[in-house]
Design an enzyme around this catalytic site. Structure first.
Site, mmCIF file in Angstrom:
data_model
loop_
_atom_site.group_PDB
_atom_site.id
_atom_site.type_symbol
_atom_site.label_atom_id
_atom_site.label_comp_id
_atom_site.label_asym_id
_atom_site.label_seq_id
_atom_site.Cartn_x
_atom_site.Cartn_y
_atom_site.Cartn_z
ATOM 1 N N GLU A 1 56.386 37.691 158.006
ATOM 2 C CA GLU A 1 55.747 36.975 159.109
ATOM 3 C C GLU A 1 55.626 37.920 160.306
ATOM 4 O OE1 GLU A 1 53.825 35.209 161.511
ATOM 5 O OE2 GLU A 1 54.243 33.781 159.883
ATOM 6 N N LYS B 198 51.357 19.957 171.255
ATOM 7 C CA LYS B 198 50.355 18.928 171.549
ATOM 8 C C LYS B 198 50.996 17.556 171.646
ATOM 9 C CE LYS B 198 48.553 16.816 168.342
ATOM 10 N NZ LYS B 198 47.958 16.536 167.029
ATOM 11 N N GLY C 53 36.386 24.015 165.771
ATOM 12 C CA GLY C 53 36.880 24.153 164.406
ATOM 13 C C GLY C 53 37.796 25.348 164.242
ATOM 14 N N ASP D 34 46.798 25.878 155.425
ATOM 15 C CA ASP D 34 45.428 25.876 155.934
ATOM 16 C C ASP D 34 44.558 26.972 155.334
ATOM 17 O OD1 ASP D 34 46.366 23.834 157.462
ATOM 18 O OD2 ASP D 34 46.066 24.812 159.406
ATOM 19 N N HIS E 159 55.192 -11.464 167.205
ATOM 20 C CA HIS E 159 54.280 -11.840 168.284
ATOM 21 C C HIS E 159 54.965 -11.668 169.636
ATOM 22 C CE1 HIS E 159 50.955 -13.921 170.201
ATOM 23 N NE2 HIS E 159 51.869 -14.565 170.939
#
Length: 442
Positions: free
Chosen positions: A41, A57, A266, A307, A432
């Protein structure tokens, strides 16, 4: 006497390139099944979701939703005008992400995965070069994710992407967002609720095209109640900056001005610049790598998840696929998760969530006033929405718009999986007053 130009290749059962949700899940699961695993990574662990997507987010959305509620209470005289320290929110979000990054590294160590911080390149013989080391993987798993699509117009580089927004420490006064998908609509909701003047422009004829159209009509009405302006069918052709303000020109002749511009048009799978070993690899129509039911690409021995692969670009799918890959190749086997049963949600205010097919047996749904919140409604609170699709007497899909929609949608996915009938839904009641009672009963 010959001299080696590279160190000899180290053999491992699995080399994973990419430490996002899918790569982490696959590496840990494979190592726990006894495989020797190396993860490569080049940036932060956690990938887009943790560092530049879902997590920051959701933290911003939670604060924005609270701010929206407080603003409504202030307008009806129940509290004083609320103030938000955006820089403090950014610091708290960054601290949360830092804790997650360290947690992921600890999990890899506990599982016995070797973590190499480097950029990987795949050679023609299938060897992986990274950080001065060479690896000969038994299996190579690509989990390299995706990146925001660039705005390819003159001045397009003046617009920021979602990657940049999560580094902002102050709120823009006037914000222009280009794009009507997940990212564009979510940021529009968030910044409008936090106090920015927001304009959203899209070349499409509606927002969030992957969702049930009547549900999105309800979402759009809620966005407009927040005070934002939405324009359809227009493409940006040029962006200029005069040192103070951005000027964005559109193909319909209109011109918009803003303090900041976000391009949310996108994402592009990260399949490029990975070396000659991927030459000729097959791509799907989405631009992601084509894979089979065992996650193998068109090149034997090279696999893909997350992805970068042609699956739903969602974190829960990547995580499940990572565990599934490990079980298939190092364990007792497993089947890929059924994408028809994967819920989707967009964190607008209020959010929309959907699962299953709304194309057969659908109804147009019902817009619902939020009875529980009427006393606090200053006239700008958004309504809720529910639509159910029934096919051959069975629930085949449901779309929800409500603050609780992302929490409620998973149980409805379970109902779809279990073959729940229309009579099953009609036989129960909800609490309710609540939105939940509108989703069940006759």
């Amino acid at each position: 006497m010959s001299h080696l130009t590279h160190p000899p290749a180290a053999s491992h059962d699995l080399v994973v390139i990419g430490g996002g949700s899918g790569g982490l899940a696959a590496a840990k699961a494979a190592a726990r099944l006894g495989a020797s695993v190396v993860m490569i990574e080049r940036a932060e662990l956690g990938g887009t979701c943790v560092n530049r997507g879902c997590t920051p987010k959701k933290l911003m959305w939670s604060a924005a939703a609270q701010q929206q509620s407080l603003r409504e209470m202030a307008k009806v005289g129940l509290i004083d005008r609320p103030h938000l320290d955006f820089a403090a929110l950014r610091r708290r979000s960054d601290a949360k992400i830092d804790r997650l990054n360290r947690h992921f590294e600890e999990e890899l160590q506990q599982a016995g995965v070797r973590l190499l911080r480097a950029t990987a390149e795949i050679g023609e013989a299938g060897q992986v070069h990274a950080g001065g080391d060479v690896f000969q993987p038994g299996k190579l798993l690509l989990a390299t994710g995706a990146r925001p699509r660039a705005l390819d117009i003159p001045g397009g580089d003046l617009a920021v992407t979602s990657d940049d927004v999560f580094h902002w420490t102050d709120l823009p006064g006037r914000l222009l967002i280009i794009g009507g998908g997940y990212i564009g609509c979510e940021f529009a909701s968030i910044f409008a609720a936090l106090g920015s003047e927001v304009q959203l422009m899209t070349d499409s004829d509606r927002l969030l095209e992957q969702f049930h159209a009547p549900a999105i009509d309800c979402v759009q009405a809620g966005l407009e109640k927040q005070g934002m302006t939405i324009e359809f069918g227009c493409k940006p052709v040029q962006i200029d900056f005069n040192g103070t303000m951005f000027k964005v020109s559109f193909d319909d002749g209109s011109i918009q001005y803003a303090d900041r511009v976000i391009a949310a048009i996108g994402r592009v799978p990260n399949t490029d610049n990975m070396g000659p070993g991927l030459q000729g690899i097959a791509h799907a129509n989405t631009g992601a790598l084509a894979i089979d039911e065992h996650f193998q690409t068109s090149i034997p021995g090279i696999y893909a998840i997350g992805d970068v692969a042609d699956r739903l670009p969602l974190t829960p799918v990547a995580t499940r696929d990572g565990a599934c890959f490990a079980a298939q190749h190092f364990g007792a086997g497993a089947d890929q998760v059924n994408l028809d049963l994967v819920p989707q949600s967009a964190y607008t205010i209020p959010p929309v969530a959907q699962v299953g097919s709304m194309s057969e047996g659908q109804d147009d749904g019902e817009v619902i006033a939020n009875l529980a919140n009427d006393a606090l409604d200053d006239g700008t609170a958004a309504n809720s929405f529910v639509a159910r699709a029934i096919c051959d007497g069975r629930l085949s899909g449901i779309a929800l718009v409500n603050h609780a929609a992302p929490e409620m949608i998973a149980p409805f996915a379970a109902l779809l999986a279990s073959g729940a009938s229309a009579d099953d839904l009609a036989a129960v009641t909800g609490v309710h007053p609540s939105f939940g009672e509108e989703t069940v009963g006759p």
